[in-house]
Scaffold this motif. Structure first.
Motif, PDB file in Angstrom:
ATOM      1  N   ASN A   1     117.669  -4.979  75.309  1.00 42.13           N
ATOM      2  CA  ASN A   1     116.923  -5.047  74.141  1.00 42.13           C
ATOM      3  C   ASN A   1     116.076  -3.587  74.226  1.00 42.13           C
ATOM      4  OD1 ASN A   1     118.294  -7.243  73.630  1.00 42.13           O
ATOM      5  ND2 ASN A   1     116.037  -8.264  72.589  1.00 42.13           N
TER       6      ASN A   1
ATOM      7  N   ARG B   1     118.572   3.132  68.524  1.00 43.96           N
ATOM      8  CA  ARG B   1     118.504   3.068  67.022  1.00 43.96           C
ATOM      9  C   ARG B   1     117.132   3.689  66.292  1.00 43.96           C
ATOM     10  NH1 ARG B   1     121.794  -0.059  68.999  1.00 43.96           N
ATOM     11  NH2 ARG B   1     123.551  -0.839  68.100  1.00 43.96           N
TER      12      ARG B   1
ATOM     13  N   ARG C   1     112.919   2.477  61.368  1.00 47.72           N
ATOM     14  CA  ARG C   1     113.514   1.351  60.517  1.00 47.72           C
ATOM     15  C   ARG C   1     112.732   0.053  60.774  1.00 47.72           C
ATOM     16  NH1 ARG C   1     119.378   1.396  62.380  1.00 47.72           N
ATOM     17  NH2 ARG C   1     119.199  -0.791  62.092  1.00 47.72           N
ATOM     18  N   LYS C   2     112.285  -0.830  59.922  1.00 47.49           N
ATOM     19  CA  LYS C   2     111.562  -1.959  59.834  1.00 47.49           C
ATOM     20  C   LYS C   2     112.347  -3.000  60.891  1.00 47.49           C
ATOM     21  CE  LYS C   2     109.122  -5.631  57.281  1.00 47.49           C
ATOM     22  NZ  LYS C   2     108.845  -5.974  55.914  1.00 47.49           N
ATOM     23  N   ASP C   3     113.693  -3.064  60.813  1.00 55.38           N
ATOM     24  CA  ASP C   3     114.476  -3.982  61.635  1.00 55.38           C
ATOM     25  C   ASP C   3     114.091  -3.837  63.032  1.00 55.38           C
ATOM     26  OD1 ASP C   3     115.969  -1.666  61.005  1.00 55.38           O
ATOM     27  OD2 ASP C   3     117.863  -2.908  61.792  1.00 55.38           O
ATOM     28  N   VAL C   4     114.316  -2.301  63.456  1.00 54.88           N
ATOM     29  CA  VAL C   4     114.172  -1.953  64.665  1.00 54.88           C
ATOM     30  C   VAL C   4     112.772  -2.308  65.154  1.00 54.88           C
ATOM     31  CG1 VAL C   4     113.886   0.097  66.363  1.00 54.88           C
ATOM     32  CG2 VAL C   4     115.580  -0.074  64.477  1.00 54.88           C
ATOM     33  N   LYS C   5     111.662  -2.125  64.136  1.00 54.83           N
ATOM     34  CA  LYS C   5     110.420  -2.269  64.688  1.00 54.83           C
ATOM     35  C   LYS C   5     110.213  -3.729  65.118  1.00 54.83           C
ATOM     36  CE  LYS C   5     107.681   1.452  62.307  1.00 54.83           C
ATOM     37  NZ  LYS C   5     106.712   1.408  61.439  1.00 54.83           N
ATOM     38  N   VAL C   6     110.781  -4.658  64.246  1.00 54.97           N
ATOM     39  CA  VAL C   6     110.763  -6.023  64.419  1.00 54.97           C
ATOM     40  C   VAL C   6     111.438  -6.531  65.976  1.00 54.97           C
ATOM     41  CG1 VAL C   6     111.556  -8.378  63.411  1.00 54.97           C
ATOM     42  CG2 VAL C   6     110.539  -6.400  62.036  1.00 54.97           C
ATOM     43  N   MET C   7     112.569  -6.029  65.815  1.00 53.66           N
ATOM     44  CA  MET C   7     113.063  -6.268  67.313  1.00 53.66           C
ATOM     45  C   MET C   7     112.461  -5.981  68.338  1.00 53.66           C
ATOM     46  SD  MET C   7     115.438  -7.556  68.736  1.00 53.66           S
ATOM     47  CE  MET C   7     117.066  -7.976  67.656  1.00 53.66           C
TER      48      MET C   7
END
Length: 521
Positions: free
Chosen positions: A353, A360, A374-380
């Motif tokens: 992970n 990314r 990117r927000k999705d990368v921060k969330v992950m």
């Protein structure tokens, strides 16, 4: 992330018994019941507690196994199948006047809860729907292993052991990730396939019953089950003594070492006693060991289908399936190998992970200005830190607190659930509040602190005896403290290395870097 929890908790479950012993307080000294007196005592227990007739245990070495000599459980309304959260435990003994004394006891169930986390990838209850979810993960996991190996095989063959220590940290992590993944591939395939079988075995049996056995599968599976004998006694006081039953088991399997007699239905014509034990030279059919079933009244051997070293061919095939998952073969070397491979597997999913997030990231512009990631990368990234380290912190705190909870004599399964999940969700919240980079450092140090609290709790029993804490001195139980200390040191070293990466790395456009001054640009 679910697989991280499954592998980390699963690695600890390999040593479930020592962990249970570690968390169990020393037994209050009481007079042992002689084996010759056991049948009459069981009769007295069942007379005052009829529910004990369904299943009651005689532990042969209670002091060694840190348990009561005679025990039974009562299942709550919500219990069933593998779920042990609602079980209540009772014990029986004789006082100095030979009067029967029965009490409710609270054995340390912390290892059982860790096992539940392993079975259902972090979900709280070992139920059918949760196991089906675990089965879905096992399917995806198997597909990822096979497809990833096929796609990356040319690269892996060329660069498998090419550790480029002088290159970027990301390349070093990737090299280590590839080596661990490929070298432990057979282990991961075994885990994935067996986990799928455990998740869907009931559905598989149902399909076999309808398509192959024409509704007669149950009769075939239980063909060797004890047959009712209406003519035999149903008075427990007339049962054969444990010595006679153990002698029968010894005659059939000389290398079999019993540790427990589990009586079932002893007031019915289907009475049976399962003598549980282990055989170091044979495949063990289940995680607790294997057993021989004997009629406690007549001494007739009812089944050896689960007796290590005496199983028929078809049962050995099934037992091998379990043994490969639970490491119940090959003795201590195999168990330690599984423990290390389990931790390595957890590390594999964790680093996977981290690398996915790093791949990314949006690189800085030529003029040095930073992109907002990117927000999705921060969330992950935050989820990876919170869930993985939340599981580590929750398990460590649960273990460290288990002895303190036991001082109240009422440390139940529910208490451990509360400790784990409060810690688990608190760390997830912290990872979002502080961000992935900063929380990664802080939670690694938290994991080190909570893990070292495990041996410190034991040492306090020596330094401050008035606490009421304890420290068992047998080697297997001491290894819990030793391994916890080593793991705490490992988390601390990871925390220090991560601190340098987060706050002092030259790569500042990564999710895993933090520069307050630059973030404002």
């Amino acid at each position: 992330m679910a697989l991280f929890i499954a592998f980390y908790a699963g690695a600890l479950t390999i040593f479930k018994e020592p962990i249970s012993h570690w968390a169990t307080p020393p037994l209050q000294h009481s007079e042992s019941i002689s084996l010759s007196a056991v049948p009459s005592v069981l009769g007295r227990v069942i007379k005052s507690h009829p529910e004990a007739a369904q299943r009651i245990q005689l532990n042969l070495n209670p002091e060694t196994h840190h348990t009561q000599q005679i025990m039974w459980t009562v299942e709550g309304e919500k219990g069933g199948d593998h779920d042990v959260s609602s079980l209540r435990y009772f014990s029986a003994q004789l006082d100095e006047h030979q009067d029967l004394v029965t009490t409710e006891v609270y054995p340390a169930t912390v290892a059982q809860f860790i096992d539940t986390l392993h079975r259902v990838v972090g979900l709280p209850v070992d139920s059918d729907p949760n196991r089906w979810i675990m089965g879905i993960f096992a399917i995806l996991y198997t597909l990822a292993l096979v497809s990833g190996l096929i796609i990356l095989l040319p690269i892996l063959v060329k660069e498998l052991f090419a550790f480029r220590l002088g290159r970027k940290p990301k390349r070093v992590w990737l090299d280590a990730h590839n080596v661990v993944g490929v070298t432990s591939l057979p282990f991961h395939l075994i885990m994935a396939i067996t986990a799928f079988g455990f998740a869907y075995h009931d559905l598989i049996y149902d399909a076999q019953d309808k398509l192959i056995h024409e509704g007669q599968l149950r009769q075939a599976l239980f063909s060797s089950a004890p047959k009712p004998n209406p003519e035999q006694s149903t008075d427990p006081a007339t049962m054969l003594s444990p010595e006679e039953l153990l002698a029968t088991a010894k005659e059939i399997a000389p290398s079999f070492v019993p540790y427990q007699l589990e009586y079932a239905g002893i007031t019915t014509p289907r009475a049976s006693v399962m003598i549980w034990g282990n055989d170091a030279d044979a495949i063990t059919p289940r995680a607790p060991g294997g057993f021989i079933a004997i009629n406690p009244y007549s001494g007739e051997v009812q089944s050896t289908d689960y007796l290590p070293g005496q199983q028929p061919g078809e049962m050995i095939a099934v037992s091998s399936f379990f043994a490969l998952h639970f490491a119940t073969f090959g003795g201590s070397p195999i168990r330690w190998a599984y423990f290390i491979l389990g931790l390595a597997g957890a590390w594999l999913f964790y680093t996977g992970n981290l690398l996915w997030v790093e791949n990314r990231r949006r690189h800085s512009k030529p003029d040095g200005r930073l992109f907002n990631q990117r927000k999705d990368v921060k969330v992950m990234a935050s989820l990876t830190v919170g869930i993985c380290l939340g599981s580590v912190c929750g398990i460590s705190l649960m273990l460290a607190s288990s002895k303190w909870l036991a001082l109240e004599a009422q440390a139940t399964y529910l208490h451990f659930q509360w400790v784990y999940y409060l810690t688990f969700f608190a760390t997830i919240a912290w990872s979002f509040i502080r961000g992935a980079a900063r929380s990664l450092v802080e939670l690694l140090y938290a994991a080190a602190t909570l893990t070292v609290a495990i041996p410190v709790t034991s040492l306090l029993s020596i330094i401050i005896p008035s606490t009421g804490l304890w420290m068992h001195t047998d080697l297997n139980t001491l290894m819990v403290d030793i391994v916890a200390f080593i793991m705490a040191v490992g988390f601390g070293l990871l925390g220090r290395a991560t601190y340098k990466r987060v706050y002092h790395s030259q790569i500042i456009d990564s999710v895993w870097s933090y520069r307050p001054a630059l973030r404002s640009l």
